[in-house]
Structure formats: structure tokens, C-alpha cells
Design an enzyme around this catalytic site. Structure first.
Site, PDB file in Angstrom:
ATOM      1  N   LYS A 115       8.277  42.293 -20.136  1.00  0.00           N
ATOM      2  CA  LYS A 115       7.641  41.093 -20.681  1.00  0.00           C
ATOM      3  C   LYS A 115       8.646  39.952 -20.840  1.00  0.00           C
ATOM      4  CE  LYS A 115       3.662  43.129 -22.969  1.00  0.00           C
ATOM      5  NZ  LYS A 115       2.890  43.271 -24.204  1.00  0.00           N
ATOM      6  N   LYS A 197      -2.177  50.138 -10.568  1.00  0.00           N
ATOM      7  CA  LYS A 197      -3.252  50.369 -11.520  1.00  0.00           C
ATOM      8  C   LYS A 197      -4.171  49.138 -11.608  1.00  0.00           C
ATOM      9  CE  LYS A 197      -3.335  51.183 -16.335  1.00  0.00           C
ATOM     10  NZ  LYS A 197      -2.627  51.446 -17.577  1.00  0.00           N
ATOM     11  N   LYS A 200      -6.034  44.239 -16.249  1.00  0.00           N
ATOM     12  CA  LYS A 200      -6.711  43.031 -16.702  1.00  0.00           C
ATOM     13  C   LYS A 200      -5.864  41.789 -16.469  1.00  0.00           C
ATOM     14  CE  LYS A 200      -5.799  44.391 -21.513  1.00  0.00           C
ATOM     15  NZ  LYS A 200      -6.287  44.483 -22.867  1.00  0.00           N
TER      16      LYS A 200
END
Ligand code: TRP
Length: 335
Positions: A115, A197, A200
Site C-alpha cells: 500500500k 484474484k 474490487k
């Protein structure tokens, strides 16, 4: 233990729209757990502000996610569905636990590194101590089990270390939580890159089916799913796109991958893809209808928010007061 049941805690962030992957991999399985466990399912809005958010948007998404938990079938009388920010104990316990967590431990967190690299202009202290807030979420309710994906295992491991460290100093204060290993949910991959994967936060919206996608969109995305040139329907790592479609179809219809393979024996991708689309559409239809109905019932959702925040707060305070006493904070004076 609450009423003879073990305690389960999990949470989701209200950032990005939930995908079919979140539903089949997590939310759908939560439904089966509430008979066996006393469940706390939080909308972890305090975690969300570690990345800059638009306030109105965050508020809206948080409410949508809470509504979606209920629309998916979680009974808010049996499951404590609430906003993290409505229970101040999360922040209070997080502060204390910060003082029992080492910089070196947090420096090793791979999600922080990811992040920080993605948001290089805003590497704030909250992003760094994010796992400590997560530990506080879990330990505040004395959770026995935590259903989490592999991406959160490192944070859960840290939570266990913090709990054990604290218990070693002060006696048995926290339940040391375990990862919930139950019937594992299906792992759904991106329709555009079946080695990744379904996420979202995918930049390519065609890779993910969102829970609120309309039937035409779902069908279009399934028909465009990336496959291969083998031309036959087998459940094999060598055909990740087809394997993913088989997994989606199986999870939606309740069949095993073997049964699905037999059903499509001798058929082509041109038949599989629309069948997957139909299966997803019928799975999501009742969820979408219930969501639409609940979204209009402001009074009901408000009452869930209020009552469950009170319930969560009650259990949170029990732990927090005990912890505060252990570390040496002065007792409150009652008149
Ligand atoms: N960090 C988790 C995620 O991004 C969400 C989360 C916050 C969580 N607190 C938690 C999950 C406690 C399980 C338990 O997926």
C-alpha cells in the site's frame, strides 16, 4: 464465550464495490457460521481512512455495505452487524496495543509495503499501524476464530503475537484467536486475467462481476471472459480461464467441479460462457432484490445500526475496562 458459543469476528472495508469473489469467497460462508458462533461482522470504516477518502462517498459506501450484509442473509438479530467507528473501544484498545507492538514487526507487513508503494504521496502513520487496529478489532471481542483470506493471515499472526505478549505480562486477558478454517469458499479469479484474484480494486471492470451488476452486464462480462485455444472443457491448472468459469458455475449452482465438467462434456466454450452468466444472474437476483428493498427501509436499517452498536459497545467495554486496569490506568470514580 457468549451464551455458550464461541466468538467469531470479521470485517470488511467499504472501499470499492463488492465482487462475486467477495460474495462466494467470504460473505456467503458467513451465513452458515451464525448458528455455531456468536458473530461480530464489522464495517471497518476506521481502516478505510488510512487511504484518503471522499467523506460523502465513504459514508454512503459504509451504509451500502452494512445493508448488503443483511441482504446477503445475515440476520442482524443473531449477528452483530455494526460500524467500527461507532464503538470507541476500537481506537482506545488500538492505542494500548500500539504500545505492545514493535516497529520491526510492523515493518515486516507485506500489505503495508504494497500500500505504501501504491500511495507514495500519503504514507501516514495510520497505514503503518493498520494491523494494530485490526488486532484491537479482534481482541476487543475476545474472538476465538477469525475467517480471513490468505492476504490477511500475516495480520492475524501479528494479532496472536500481540495477544500472547500481553497475556505473558498481565495474565490471561485476551483470547488468542485462530484463523477460521472451515469449508473454504471458492477462490474466484479475474475474468480478464485468471491468474489474478477477482478484486474490487481491479482497474479493468470487465475482470470483476460486481454484486450490483445488472443481468446484461453480467452476461457480457461472462461472454468476454478470457479462455484459451484448447477448445475443451477440463478442470485443469493448464486452463485457468476455463477452470475459473467451472468454479464460478459450480459455486453458483452448488455442483461440484466434476459434475460441472460432466454436464458440459463435449460442449464448447460458446455454451459454457452463457451458462455461467445465467447461473450468476440467478444467484444474484434475490440478493439484489433484497438489497433494493432494504435500502428503502431507512427506519429498519437505522434501528440495526443503533441496536448493534450498543451490543458491540457492551462487549467491547468489558474487555477495554479490564485492559485499562491491567496496564495501570486509574479506576473511574462512580458516584
Ligand atoms: N484488514 C481486513 C481486510 O482488509 C479487514 C479487517 C479489519 C478485518 N479488521 C478485521 C478482517 C478484523 C478480519 C478481522 O480485509
Amino acid at each position: 464465550m457468549i451464551d455458550g458459543k464461541k466468538i467469531l469476528f470479521s470485517g470488511m472495508q467499504a472501499t470499492g464495490n463488492l465482487t462475486l469473489g467477495n460474495y462466494l469467497g467470504a460473505l456467503k460462508n458467513w451465513l452458515t457460521l451464525s448458528d455455531e458462533y456468536e458473530c461480530f461482522y464489522s464495517v471497518v470504516d476506521m481502516h478505510s481512512i488510512t487511504i484518503r477518502q471522499d467523506p460523502a462517498e465513504l459514508r454512503k459506501r459504509a451504509r451500502n455495505l452494512l445493508t448488503l450484509y443483511i441482504a446477503a442473509g445475515l440476520d442482524p438479530k443473531k449477528n452483530c452487524i455494526y460500524y467500527q467507528s461507532h464503538v470507541s473501544g476500537h481506537a482506545e484498545l488500538a492505542w494500548i496495543l500500539n504500545c505492545f507492538t514493535y516497529m520491526g514487526e510492523l515493518n515486516r507487513m507485506t500489505q503495508f509495503k504494497d500500500k505504501a508503494a501504491k500511495h507514495a504521496d500519503n504514507i501516514n502513520a495510520g497505514l503503518f499501524t493498520y494491523p494494530v487496529l485490526m488486532a484491537a478489532d479482534i481482541l476487543l471481542y475476545q474472538a476465538d476464530v477469525v475467517p480471513v483470506g490468505v492476504d490477511q493471515m500475516q495480520h492475524l499472526e501479528l494479532t496472536r503475537n500481540i495477544a500472547e505478549r500481553f497475556n505473558n505480562i498481565y495474565g490471561e486477558v485476551f483470547t488468542v484467536p485462530e484463523a477460521y478454517i472451515g469449508k473454504v469458499g471458492a477462490k474466484i479469479m479475474s475474468l480478464q486475467d485468471p491468474t489474478k484474484k477477482m478484486s474490487k480494486s481491479d482497474e479493468n471492470p470487465n475482470g470483476s462481476i460486481y454484486l450490483m451488476d445488472d443481468p446484461d452486464t453480467i452476461m457480457r462480462k461472462c461472454k468476454r471472459a478470457v479462455t484459451d485455444s484448447e477448445g475443451c472443457i477440463r478442470y485443469s491448472e493448464k486452463q485457468p480461464g476455463i477452470k475459473n468459469l467451472i468454479d464460478i458455475y459450480s459455486a453458483c449452482t452448488g455442483k461440484t467441479p466434476d459434475e460441472t465438467v460432466r454436464e458440459f462434456d463435449g460442449k464448447g466454450y460458446g455454451e459454457l460462457k452463457p451458462a455461467v452468466g445465467e447461473a450468476v444472474i440467478s444467484l444474484l437476483k434475490p440478493l439484489q432484490e433484497e438489497y433494493a428493498r432494504l435500502s428503502k427501509d431507512k427506519a429498519f436499517i437505522d434501528s440495526v445500526i443503533k441496536e448493534n452498536a450498543e451490543k458491540a459497545n457492551y462487549y467491547a467495554m468489558k474487555t477495554l475496562r479490564k485492559v485499562q486496569r491491567k496496564v495501570g490506568f486509574p479506576d473511574r470514580i462512580r458516584s
